[in-house]
Scaffold this motif. Structure first.
Motif, PDB file in Angstrom:
ATOM      1  N   LEU A 126       0.825  -1.208   0.000  1.00 54.38           N
ATOM      2  CA  LEU A 126       0.000   0.000   0.000  1.00 54.38           C
ATOM      3  C   LEU A 126       0.860   1.259   0.000  1.00 54.38           C
ATOM      4  CD1 LEU A 126      -2.815  -1.051   2.510  1.00 54.38           C
ATOM      5  CD2 LEU A 126      -2.955  -0.878   0.016  1.00 54.38           C
ATOM      6  N   LEU A 127       2.014   1.200   0.642  1.00 59.90           N
ATOM      7  CA  LEU A 127       2.942   2.334   0.601  1.00 59.90           C
ATOM      8  C   LEU A 127       3.437   2.566  -0.823  1.00 59.90           C
ATOM      9  CD1 LEU A 127       4.601   4.497   2.088  1.00 59.90           C
ATOM     10  CD2 LEU A 127       6.348   2.740   2.507  1.00 59.90           C
ATOM     11  N   LEU A 128       3.727   1.476  -1.531  1.00 62.17           N
ATOM     12  CA  LEU A 128       4.172   1.607  -2.917  1.00 62.17           C
ATOM     13  C   LEU A 128       3.054   2.138  -3.810  1.00 62.17           C
ATOM     14  CD1 LEU A 128       6.603   1.069  -4.794  1.00 62.17           C
ATOM     15  CD2 LEU A 128       5.606  -1.180  -5.275  1.00 62.17           C
ATOM     16  N   VAL A 129       1.821   1.727  -3.530  1.00 61.77           N
ATOM     17  CA  VAL A 129       0.670   2.211  -4.305  1.00 61.77           C
ATOM     18  C   VAL A 129       0.537   3.728  -4.175  1.00 61.77           C
ATOM     19  CG1 VAL A 129      -1.857   2.183  -4.434  1.00 61.77           C
ATOM     20  CG2 VAL A 129      -0.595   0.038  -4.280  1.00 61.77           C
ATOM     21  N   MET A 130       0.866   4.263  -3.010  1.00 61.00           N
ATOM     22  CA  MET A 130       0.801   5.708  -2.814  1.00 61.00           C
ATOM     23  C   MET A 130       1.762   6.442  -3.744  1.00 61.00           C
ATOM     24  SD  MET A 130       0.575   5.881   1.367  1.00 61.00           S
ATOM     25  CE  MET A 130       0.567   7.675   1.358  1.00 61.00           C
ATOM     26  N   TRP A 131       2.855   5.790  -4.109  1.00 58.57           N
ATOM     27  CA  TRP A 131       3.843   6.385  -5.010  1.00 58.57           C
ATOM     28  C   TRP A 131       3.509   6.146  -6.479  1.00 58.57           C
ATOM     29  CZ3 TRP A 131       8.040   9.451  -3.873  1.00 58.57           C
ATOM     30  CH2 TRP A 131       8.386   9.555  -2.529  1.00 58.57           C
ATOM     31  N   ILE A 171      17.544  -5.593 -16.353  1.00 55.71           N
ATOM     32  CA  ILE A 171      17.381  -4.624 -15.270  1.00 55.71           C
ATOM     33  C   ILE A 171      15.937  -4.605 -14.786  1.00 55.71           C
ATOM     34  CG2 ILE A 171      17.387  -2.158 -14.723  1.00 55.71           C
ATOM     35  CD1 ILE A 171      19.846  -1.879 -16.524  1.00 55.71           C
ATOM     36  N   ILE A 172      14.985  -4.617 -15.728  1.00 56.31           N
ATOM     37  CA  ILE A 172      13.566  -4.626 -15.355  1.00 56.31           C
ATOM     38  C   ILE A 172      13.237  -5.895 -14.570  1.00 56.31           C
ATOM     39  CG2 ILE A 172      11.213  -4.731 -16.258  1.00 56.31           C
ATOM     40  CD1 ILE A 172      12.156  -2.952 -18.566  1.00 56.31           C
ATOM     41  N   SER A 173      13.750  -7.043 -15.036  1.00 52.35           N
ATOM     42  CA  SER A 173      13.522  -8.299 -14.317  1.00 52.35           C
ATOM     43  C   SER A 173      14.111  -8.237 -12.917  1.00 52.35           C
ATOM     44  CB  SER A 173      14.135  -9.469 -15.094  1.00 52.35           C
ATOM     45  OG  SER A 173      13.584  -9.580 -16.375  1.00 52.35           O
ATOM     46  N   PHE A 174      15.304  -7.661 -12.806  1.00 55.29           N
ATOM     47  CA  PHE A 174      15.962  -7.533 -11.507  1.00 55.29           C
ATOM     48  C   PHE A 174      15.137  -6.651 -10.567  1.00 55.29           C
ATOM     49  CE2 PHE A 174      18.792  -5.087  -8.727  1.00 55.29           C
ATOM     50  CZ  PHE A 174      19.378  -6.114  -8.007  1.00 55.29           C
ATOM     51  N   ILE A 175      14.578  -5.561 -11.091  1.00 49.97           N
ATOM     52  CA  ILE A 175      13.757  -4.662 -10.270  1.00 49.97           C
ATOM     53  C   ILE A 175      12.522  -5.394  -9.758  1.00 49.97           C
ATOM     54  CG2 ILE A 175      12.314  -2.593 -10.306  1.00 49.97           C
ATOM     55  CD1 ILE A 175      14.284  -1.385 -12.311  1.00 49.97           C
ATOM     56  N   VAL A 176      11.856  -6.144 -10.645  1.00 50.00           N
ATOM     57  CA  VAL A 176      10.636  -6.858 -10.255  1.00 50.00           C
ATOM     58  C   VAL A 176      10.942  -7.909  -9.195  1.00 50.00           C
ATOM     59  CG1 VAL A 176       8.805  -8.391 -11.071  1.00 50.00           C
ATOM     60  CG2 VAL A 176       9.494  -6.425 -12.459  1.00 50.00           C
ATOM     61  N   VAL A 177      11.994  -8.696  -9.420  1.00 44.02           N
ATOM     62  CA  VAL A 177      12.351  -9.752  -8.463  1.00 44.02           C
ATOM     63  C   VAL A 177      12.783  -9.142  -7.129  1.00 44.02           C
ATOM     64  CG1 VAL A 177      13.962 -11.623  -7.982  1.00 44.02           C
ATOM     65  CG2 VAL A 177      12.953 -11.412 -10.257  1.00 44.02           C
ATOM     66  N   SER A 178      13.585  -8.090  -7.190  1.00 42.66           N
ATOM     67  CA  SER A 178      14.030  -7.425  -5.957  1.00 42.66           C
ATOM     68  C   SER A 178      12.856  -6.847  -5.190  1.00 42.66           C
ATOM     69  CB  SER A 178      15.034  -6.315  -6.294  1.00 42.66           C
ATOM     70  OG  SER A 178      16.168  -6.835  -6.925  1.00 42.66           O
ATOM     71  N   LEU A 179      11.870  -6.332  -5.921  1.00 44.83           N
ATOM     72  CA  LEU A 179      10.682  -5.788  -5.279  1.00 44.83           C
ATOM     73  C   LEU A 179       9.927  -6.879  -4.517  1.00 44.83           C
ATOM     74  CD1 LEU A 179       8.847  -3.267  -4.965  1.00 44.83           C
ATOM     75  CD2 LEU A 179       7.654  -4.013  -7.030  1.00 44.83           C
ATOM     76  N   MET A 180       9.774  -8.039  -5.149  1.00 43.05           N
ATOM     77  CA  MET A 180       9.084  -9.151  -4.506  1.00 43.05           C
ATOM     78  C   MET A 180       9.837  -9.624  -3.268  1.00 43.05           C
ATOM     79  SD  MET A 180       8.107 -11.224  -7.998  1.00 43.05           S
ATOM     80  CE  MET A 180       7.431 -12.647  -7.138  1.00 43.05           C
ATOM     81  N   LEU A 187      13.300  -7.288   7.472  1.00 49.16           N
ATOM     82  CA  LEU A 187      14.185  -6.217   7.912  1.00 49.16           C
ATOM     83  C   LEU A 187      13.526  -4.871   7.647  1.00 49.16           C
ATOM     84  CD1 LEU A 187      17.503  -7.562   6.342  1.00 49.16           C
ATOM     85  CD2 LEU A 187      16.810  -7.745   8.740  1.00 49.16           C
ATOM     86  N   PRO A 188      13.771  -3.885   8.499  1.00 51.31           N
ATOM     87  CA  PRO A 188      13.197  -2.553   8.236  1.00 51.31           C
ATOM     88  C   PRO A 188      13.858  -1.918   7.016  1.00 51.31           C
ATOM     89  CG  PRO A 188      14.671  -2.474  10.129  1.00 51.31           C
ATOM     90  CD  PRO A 188      14.539  -3.920   9.761  1.00 51.31           C
ATOM     91  N   ILE A 189      13.043  -1.501   6.058  1.00 52.49           N
ATOM     92  CA  ILE A 189      13.541  -0.875   4.835  1.00 52.49           C
ATOM     93  C   ILE A 189      13.042   0.563   4.802  1.00 52.49           C
ATOM     94  CG2 ILE A 189      13.522  -0.942   2.310  1.00 52.49           C
ATOM     95  CD1 ILE A 189      12.985  -3.926   2.474  1.00 52.49           C
ATOM     96  N   PRO A 190      13.938   1.546   4.686  1.00 53.17           N
ATOM     97  CA  PRO A 190      13.487   2.936   4.603  1.00 53.17           C
ATOM     98  C   PRO A 190      12.451   3.117   3.496  1.00 53.17           C
ATOM     99  CG  PRO A 190      15.870   2.844   4.865  1.00 53.17           C
ATOM    100  CD  PRO A 190      15.413   1.434   4.664  1.00 53.17           C
ATOM    101  N   ILE A 194      12.650   1.820  -2.036  1.00 59.24           N
ATOM    102  CA  ILE A 194      12.010   1.108  -3.142  1.00 59.24           C
ATOM    103  C   ILE A 194      11.433   2.066  -4.181  1.00 59.24           C
ATOM    104  CG2 ILE A 194      10.142  -0.485  -3.748  1.00 59.24           C
ATOM    105  CD1 ILE A 194      10.586  -1.861  -1.057  1.00 59.24           C
ATOM    106  N   PRO A 195      10.657   3.094  -3.793  1.00 56.21           N
ATOM    107  CA  PRO A 195      10.129   4.015  -4.813  1.00 56.21           C
ATOM    108  C   PRO A 195      11.221   4.734  -5.601  1.00 56.21           C
ATOM    109  CG  PRO A 195       8.930   4.277  -2.759  1.00 56.21           C
ATOM    110  CD  PRO A 195      10.101   3.396  -2.462  1.00 56.21           C
ATOM    111  N   VAL A 196      12.286   5.173  -4.911  1.00 59.95           N
ATOM    112  CA  VAL A 196      13.348   5.900  -5.610  1.00 59.95           C
ATOM    113  C   VAL A 196      14.049   4.990  -6.621  1.00 59.95           C
ATOM    114  CG1 VAL A 196      15.624   6.945  -5.322  1.00 59.95           C
ATOM    115  CG2 VAL A 196      13.745   7.618  -3.823  1.00 59.95           C
ATOM    116  N   VAL A 197      14.320   3.741  -6.239  1.00 58.96           N
ATOM    117  CA  VAL A 197      14.964   2.801  -7.162  1.00 58.96           C
ATOM    118  C   VAL A 197      14.090   2.593  -8.395  1.00 58.96           C
ATOM    119  CG1 VAL A 197      15.648   0.392  -7.473  1.00 58.96           C
ATOM    120  CG2 VAL A 197      16.325   1.622  -5.409  1.00 58.96           C
ATOM    121  N   ILE A 198      12.785   2.428  -8.179  1.00 57.97           N
ATOM    122  CA  ILE A 198      11.875   2.219  -9.310  1.00 57.97           C
ATOM    123  C   ILE A 198      11.788   3.468 -10.175  1.00 57.97           C
ATOM    124  CG2 ILE A 198       9.476   1.762  -9.947  1.00 57.97           C
ATOM    125  CD1 ILE A 198       9.256   0.006  -7.477  1.00 57.97           C
TER     126      ILE A 198
END
Length: 217
Positions: A126-131, A171-180, A187-190, A194-198
Motif C-alpha cells: 500500500l505504501l508503494l501504491v501511494m507512489w 534490469i527490469i527483471s531484476f527490479i521486479v524480483v528485488s521488489l518481490m 528487515l526494516p527498509i526505509p 524502493i520508490p526511488v529505485v523504481i
C-alpha cells in the motif's frame, strides 16, 4: 532476443524458488520479536516521511486489507485448525490430549510469525501504491520516448542495439524480483528506497528496452 526468451522462464522459476525459501526461513527461524521490531521501526520511518495523519491512514488501510483477507473470511482460523487442534478436539482425545503440546506451540508461534510477515507485505504494498501516480508520470514519457526512438530507427535504418535491449530487460527483471523479495524481507527498509529505485531505474530501462527493439516494418 531468443536467448533472453529462453532464459526468462528459468530466471522466473529461480526467483520464485528463492522467494519460497525466503518465506520458509523467515517462518521457521526468525523470532516474532525481531519481526515486531522491524515492523515498528519501518512504521516510524514512514510516519517521519509522510506525517502522522497520512501515515495513520496508511495503517488503517493496511489493517482493513488484512482484516478482509484473513479475518472476515476465517482464513487464519481455518489454516490454524489444520495444524493445531482446538481445545474441544484435545478433550475428545482421552489420554492423548497433551501429546505434541510443544510441537503445537511451535506451530502456533510460527503461524503468528507468518501472519506478521503478511501484514508487513500489505503495508509495503500500500505504501508503494501511494507512489504509483508519481511513478506513472515519470514512466509514461520514458515509454513514449522509447517508442518514438524505435520508430525513428525503423524508418531511418539506424542501428538497434541488442546489447542495450538485452540488459535493459534484465534490469527490469531484476527490479521486479528485488521488489518481490523486499516485500517479504523481515528487515526494516526505509520507505524511500524502493520508490526511488523504481523511479530512477525503471524509466531508463523501459526507454532503452523499447527504443532498441528489433526493427520490423
Amino acid at each position: 532476443m531468443a536467448d533472453v526468451e529462453e532464459k526468462m522462464p528459468k530466471t522466473l522459476w529461480a526467483a520464485l524458488v528463492f522467494i519460497c525459501i525466503e518465506i520458509l526461513l523467515i517462518v521457521v527461524l526468525v523470532p516474532n520479536s525481531f519481526i515486531d521490531t522491524a515492523i515498528l521501526k519501518e512504521q516510524d520511518w514512514g510516519e517521519a516521511l509522510m506525517g502522522k495523519s497520512q501515515h495513520e491512514q496508511l495503517i488503517r488501510d493496511t489493517d482493513s486489507l488484512y482484516t478482509q483477507l484473513h479475518l472476515d473470511n476465517g482464513l487464519n482460523k481455518w489454516v490454524g485448525s489444520l495444524f493445531v487442534p482446538t481445545d474441544e478436539e484435545r478433550e475428545k482425545s482421552k489420554a492423548w490430549e497433551n501429546l505434541g503440546n510443544l510441537w503445537f506451540k511451535f506451530l502456533s508461534n510460527r503461524g503468528e510469525a507468518l501472519t506478521k510477515v503478511l501484514y508487513h507485505v500489505y503495508y509495503r504494498f500500500l505504501l508503494l501504491v501511494m507512489w504509483l501516480p508519481y511513478m506513472l508520470v515519470i514512466l509514461a514519457p520514458s515509454v513514449l520516448g522509447g517508442y518514438m526512438t524505435w520508430n525513428i530507427k525503423r524508418y531511418t535504418f539506424q542501428h538497434s542495439s541488442p546489447f542495450l535491449n538485452t540488459y535493459s530487460s534484465k534490469i527490469i527483471s531484476f527490479i521486479v524480483v528485488s521488489l518481490m523479495i523486499s516485500f517479504i524481507a523481515p528487515l526494516p527498509i526505509p520507505p524511500m528506497v524502493i520508490p526511488v529505485v523504481i523511479i530512477v531505474l525503471m524509466p531508463i530501462a523501459s526507454s532503452l528496452l523499447i527504443g532498441n527493439l528489433p526493427k520490423r516494418l
